[in-house]
Design a protein around this motif. Sequence first.
Motif, PDB file in Angstrom:
ATOM      1  N   LEU A  18       0.742  -1.120  -0.081  1.00  0.00           N
ATOM      2  CA  LEU A  18       0.202   0.027   0.077  1.00  0.00           C
ATOM      3  C   LEU A  18       0.980   1.333  -0.177  1.00  0.00           C
ATOM      4  CD1 LEU A  18      -3.296   0.406   0.235  1.00  0.00           C
ATOM      5  CD2 LEU A  18      -2.575   1.223   2.432  1.00  0.00           C
ATOM      6  N   PRO A  19       0.744   2.293  -0.919  1.00  0.00           N
ATOM      7  CA  PRO A  19       1.393   3.609  -0.886  1.00  0.00           C
ATOM      8  C   PRO A  19       0.859   4.460   0.194  1.00  0.00           C
ATOM      9  CG  PRO A  19      -0.388   3.560  -2.582  1.00  0.00           C
ATOM     10  CD  PRO A  19      -0.320   2.132  -1.961  1.00  0.00           C
ATOM     11  N   LEU A  20       1.775   4.821   1.181  1.00  0.00           N
ATOM     12  CA  LEU A  20       1.352   5.749   2.014  1.00  0.00           C
ATOM     13  C   LEU A  20       1.860   7.201   2.020  1.00  0.00           C
ATOM     14  CD1 LEU A  20       1.927   2.989   5.029  1.00  0.00           C
ATOM     15  CD2 LEU A  20      -0.178   3.693   3.881  1.00  0.00           C
ATOM     16  N   THR A  21       3.311   7.219   1.624  1.00  0.00           N
ATOM     17  CA  THR A  21       3.824   8.692   1.759  1.00  0.00           C
ATOM     18  C   THR A  21       3.563   9.286   0.274  1.00  0.00           C
ATOM     19  OG1 THR A  21       5.938   7.776   0.797  1.00  0.00           O
ATOM     20  CG2 THR A  21       5.768   7.614   2.898  1.00  0.00           C
ATOM     21  N   ALA A  22       3.849  10.508   0.452  1.00  0.00           N
ATOM     22  CA  ALA A  22       3.504  11.470  -0.833  1.00  0.00           C
ATOM     23  C   ALA A  22       4.462  10.931  -2.168  1.00  0.00           C
ATOM     24  CB  ALA A  22       3.979  12.798  -0.507  1.00  0.00           C
ATOM     25  N   THR A  23       5.661  10.503  -1.754  1.00  0.00           N
ATOM     26  CA  THR A  23       6.399   9.844  -2.906  1.00  0.00           C
ATOM     27  C   THR A  23       5.852   8.680  -3.329  1.00  0.00           C
ATOM     28  OG1 THR A  23       8.264  11.007  -2.020  1.00  0.00           O
ATOM     29  CG2 THR A  23       8.899   9.123  -3.328  1.00  0.00           C
ATOM     30  N   GLU A  24       5.417   7.755  -2.326  1.00  0.00           N
ATOM     31  CA  GLU A  24       4.967   6.443  -2.823  1.00  0.00           C
ATOM     32  C   GLU A  24       3.660   6.671  -3.679  1.00  0.00           C
ATOM     33  OE1 GLU A  24       6.486   3.716   0.955  1.00  0.00           O
ATOM     34  OE2 GLU A  24       4.380   4.691   0.994  1.00  0.00           O
ATOM     35  N   LEU A  25       2.549   7.592  -3.154  1.00  0.00           N
ATOM     36  CA  LEU A  25       1.632   7.879  -4.127  1.00  0.00           C
ATOM     37  C   LEU A  25       1.778   8.299  -5.450  1.00  0.00           C
ATOM     38  CD1 LEU A  25      -0.533   9.386  -1.290  1.00  0.00           C
ATOM     39  CD2 LEU A  25      -1.187   7.528  -2.488  1.00  0.00           C
ATOM     40  N   PRO A  44      -4.642  11.073   1.943  1.00  0.00           N
ATOM     41  CA  PRO A  44      -3.185  11.497   2.572  1.00  0.00           C
ATOM     42  C   PRO A  44      -3.136  10.822   3.932  1.00  0.00           C
ATOM     43  CG  PRO A  44      -4.260  13.385   1.545  1.00  0.00           C
ATOM     44  CD  PRO A  44      -5.441  12.285   1.411  1.00  0.00           C
ATOM     45  N   LYS A  45      -1.886  10.584   4.380  1.00  0.00           N
ATOM     46  CA  LYS A  45      -1.745   9.879   5.509  1.00  0.00           C
ATOM     47  C   LYS A  45      -0.455  10.831   6.300  1.00  0.00           C
ATOM     48  CE  LYS A  45      -3.373   5.872   4.150  1.00  0.00           C
ATOM     49  NZ  LYS A  45      -4.584   5.026   4.778  1.00  0.00           N
ATOM     50  N   ASP A  46      -0.754  10.469   7.796  1.00  0.00           N
ATOM     51  CA  ASP A  46       0.349  11.269   8.711  1.00  0.00           C
ATOM     52  C   ASP A  46       1.573  10.243   8.739  1.00  0.00           C
ATOM     53  OD1 ASP A  46      -0.400   9.148  10.415  1.00  0.00           O
ATOM     54  OD2 ASP A  46      -1.677  10.525  11.680  1.00  0.00           O
ATOM     55  N   SER A  47       2.521  10.559   9.630  1.00  0.00           N
ATOM     56  CA  SER A  47       3.760   9.852   9.744  1.00  0.00           C
ATOM     57  C   SER A  47       3.536   8.408  10.293  1.00  0.00           C
ATOM     58  CB  SER A  47       4.633  10.809  10.691  1.00  0.00           C
ATOM     59  OG  SER A  47       4.151  10.929  11.880  1.00  0.00           O
ATOM     60  N   ALA A  48       2.305   8.424  11.075  1.00  0.00           N
ATOM     61  CA  ALA A  48       1.883   7.008  11.346  1.00  0.00           C
ATOM     62  C   ALA A  48       1.207   6.087  10.576  1.00  0.00           C
ATOM     63  CB  ALA A  48       1.281   7.049  12.740  1.00  0.00           C
ATOM     64  N   GLY A  49       1.030   6.544   9.227  1.00  0.00           N
ATOM     65  CA  GLY A  49       0.138   6.040   8.428  1.00  0.00           C
ATOM     66  C   GLY A  49      -1.328   5.980   8.418  1.00  0.00           C
ATOM     67  N   GLU A  56      -0.441  20.336   5.930  1.00  0.00           N
ATOM     68  CA  GLU A  56       0.679  19.805   5.614  1.00  0.00           C
ATOM     69  C   GLU A  56       0.765  18.374   4.880  1.00  0.00           C
ATOM     70  OE1 GLU A  56       3.450  18.408   8.730  1.00  0.00           O
ATOM     71  OE2 GLU A  56       1.911  19.111   9.963  1.00  0.00           O
ATOM     72  N   HIS A  57      -0.112  17.738   5.255  1.00  0.00           N
ATOM     73  CA  HIS A  57      -0.149  16.188   4.800  1.00  0.00           C
ATOM     74  C   HIS A  57      -0.761  16.099   3.466  1.00  0.00           C
ATOM     75  CE1 HIS A  57       2.043  14.577   8.213  1.00  0.00           C
ATOM     76  NE2 HIS A  57       1.023  15.133   8.840  1.00  0.00           N
ATOM     77  N   VAL A  58      -1.932  16.918   3.344  1.00  0.00           N
ATOM     78  CA  VAL A  58      -2.718  16.877   2.142  1.00  0.00           C
ATOM     79  C   VAL A  58      -1.951  17.706   1.161  1.00  0.00           C
ATOM     80  CG1 VAL A  58      -4.515  18.388   0.958  1.00  0.00           C
ATOM     81  CG2 VAL A  58      -4.972  17.086   3.228  1.00  0.00           C
ATOM     82  N   ALA A  59      -1.214  18.900   1.286  1.00  0.00           N
ATOM     83  CA  ALA A  59      -0.253  19.538   0.434  1.00  0.00           C
ATOM     84  C   ALA A  59       0.703  18.708  -0.098  1.00  0.00           C
ATOM     85  CB  ALA A  59       0.320  20.751   1.254  1.00  0.00           C
ATOM     86  N   ALA A  60       1.450  17.756   0.696  1.00  0.00           N
ATOM     87  CA  ALA A  60       2.465  17.099   0.152  1.00  0.00           C
ATOM     88  C   ALA A  60       2.025  15.816  -0.819  1.00  0.00           C
ATOM     89  CB  ALA A  60       3.186  16.317   1.311  1.00  0.00           C
ATOM     90  N   ALA A  61       0.869  15.418  -0.399  1.00  0.00           N
ATOM     91  CA  ALA A  61       0.297  14.345  -1.370  1.00  0.00           C
ATOM     92  C   ALA A  61       0.005  14.834  -2.475  1.00  0.00           C
ATOM     93  CB  ALA A  61      -0.952  13.660  -0.576  1.00  0.00           C
ATOM     94  N   VAL A  62      -0.931  15.834  -2.580  1.00  0.00           N
ATOM     95  CA  VAL A  62      -1.444  16.610  -3.662  1.00  0.00           C
ATOM     96  C   VAL A  62      -0.429  17.146  -4.711  1.00  0.00           C
ATOM     97  CG1 VAL A  62      -3.009  18.209  -4.817  1.00  0.00           C
ATOM     98  CG2 VAL A  62      -3.642  16.912  -2.667  1.00  0.00           C
ATOM     99  N   ALA A  63       0.464  17.699  -3.984  1.00  0.00           N
ATOM    100  CA  ALA A  63       1.629  18.412  -4.841  1.00  0.00           C
ATOM    101  C   ALA A  63       2.546  17.273  -5.298  1.00  0.00           C
ATOM    102  CB  ALA A  63       2.536  19.263  -3.771  1.00  0.00           C
ATOM    103  N   ALA A  64       2.692  16.103  -4.778  1.00  0.00           N
ATOM    104  CA  ALA A  64       3.673  15.306  -5.233  1.00  0.00           C
ATOM    105  C   ALA A  64       3.115  14.506  -6.420  1.00  0.00           C
ATOM    106  CB  ALA A  64       4.034  14.178  -4.048  1.00  0.00           C
ATOM    107  N   ARG A  73      -6.782  15.222 -13.086  1.00  0.00           N
ATOM    108  CA  ARG A  73      -7.233  15.697 -11.778  1.00  0.00           C
ATOM    109  C   ARG A  73      -7.186  14.867 -10.768  1.00  0.00           C
ATOM    110  NH1 ARG A  73     -11.002  19.577 -12.946  1.00  0.00           N
ATOM    111  NH2 ARG A  73     -12.560  18.877 -11.304  1.00  0.00           N
ATOM    112  N   ILE A  74      -6.920  15.462  -9.519  1.00  0.00           N
ATOM    113  CA  ILE A  74      -6.704  14.784  -8.195  1.00  0.00           C
ATOM    114  C   ILE A  74      -7.377  15.040  -7.191  1.00  0.00           C
ATOM    115  CG2 ILE A  74      -4.594  14.626  -6.373  1.00  0.00           C
ATOM    116  CD1 ILE A  74      -3.829  13.786  -9.549  1.00  0.00           C
ATOM    117  N   GLY A  75      -8.084  14.123  -6.645  1.00  0.00           N
ATOM    118  CA  GLY A  75      -8.831  14.146  -5.346  1.00  0.00           C
ATOM    119  C   GLY A  75      -8.343  13.680  -3.932  1.00  0.00           C
ATOM    120  N   VAL A  76      -9.046  13.953  -2.922  1.00  0.00           N
ATOM    121  CA  VAL A  76      -8.625  13.504  -1.588  1.00  0.00           C
ATOM    122  C   VAL A  76     -10.103  13.372  -0.816  1.00  0.00           C
ATOM    123  CG1 VAL A  76      -6.698  14.690  -1.455  1.00  0.00           C
ATOM    124  CG2 VAL A  76      -8.648  15.743  -0.429  1.00  0.00           C
TER     125      VAL A  76
END
Length: 246
Positions: A18-25, A44-49, A56-64, A73-76
């Motif tokens: 399962l992809p969790l981090t922004a980079t993995e997504l 989007p996930k926090d540091s604990a998954g 901050e976590h939404v921004a990281a996931a969407v931007a990546a 188109r990207i949704g959350v």
Amino acid sequence: MLQVCPNGARSRVECDRLPLTATELAAEVRSAVRAGAEDAHLHPKDSAGRDTLEPEHVAAAVAAVRAAVPGVRIGVTTGAWAAPDPERRAAHVRAWTVLPDHASVNWHEDGADLVADALLARGVGIEVGIFSGTDAARRFLAWPRAHRALRVLAEITETEPAAALVGAETLLDTLRAGTDLPVLLHGEDGSAWPVLAMAAARGLDTRIGLEDVLHLPDGSPARDNAELVRSARKLIDAQSGGRPLA
């Protein structure tokens, strides 16, 4: 339109791929788009998954992901499990620094209208989550701004295939009687593939990904989201006669 839902509220306990981090997504969605996905729905996930709506976590996931698949188109999610208090969910939306193109709002959850209004104020499209077996359709159709939603996610919660198809038919009838919004129809786990086939046969948008199902149509474990998308594309082509989905 075929949407990929790469992770959902699942954890690595359920799926070690399962992809969790922004980079993995970003990497997973890029591969899924190359396989035929046209849109993405992220959790989007926090540091604990854990699922989170924190800016901050939404921004990281969407931007990546946006950088990895320009023009897609990207949704959350805005699911209540990520922030149970609806006022808190709406506050998170108002504080987002990187905006997704759309966000899902589950209409059976308390405060769905508050979250939806916050999204409209930010110019974010609303995917209206209508779960089968709930009164979400009635509640949504009574919302004065229902016509401003982007689409309806007809989410079939029954996992036994025959029951799921009956539930899908009932929900689609209810929606047809009350709205002309586009519908994205999908199932989960045991009903994911039969419901996807139903959506394709009816020319409806649909989705696939590790959020919804961990196995391919033949029952074997999926290696990743791209493999699920490739299988979905084959099934869609077979059911729809090669015509594009609505």
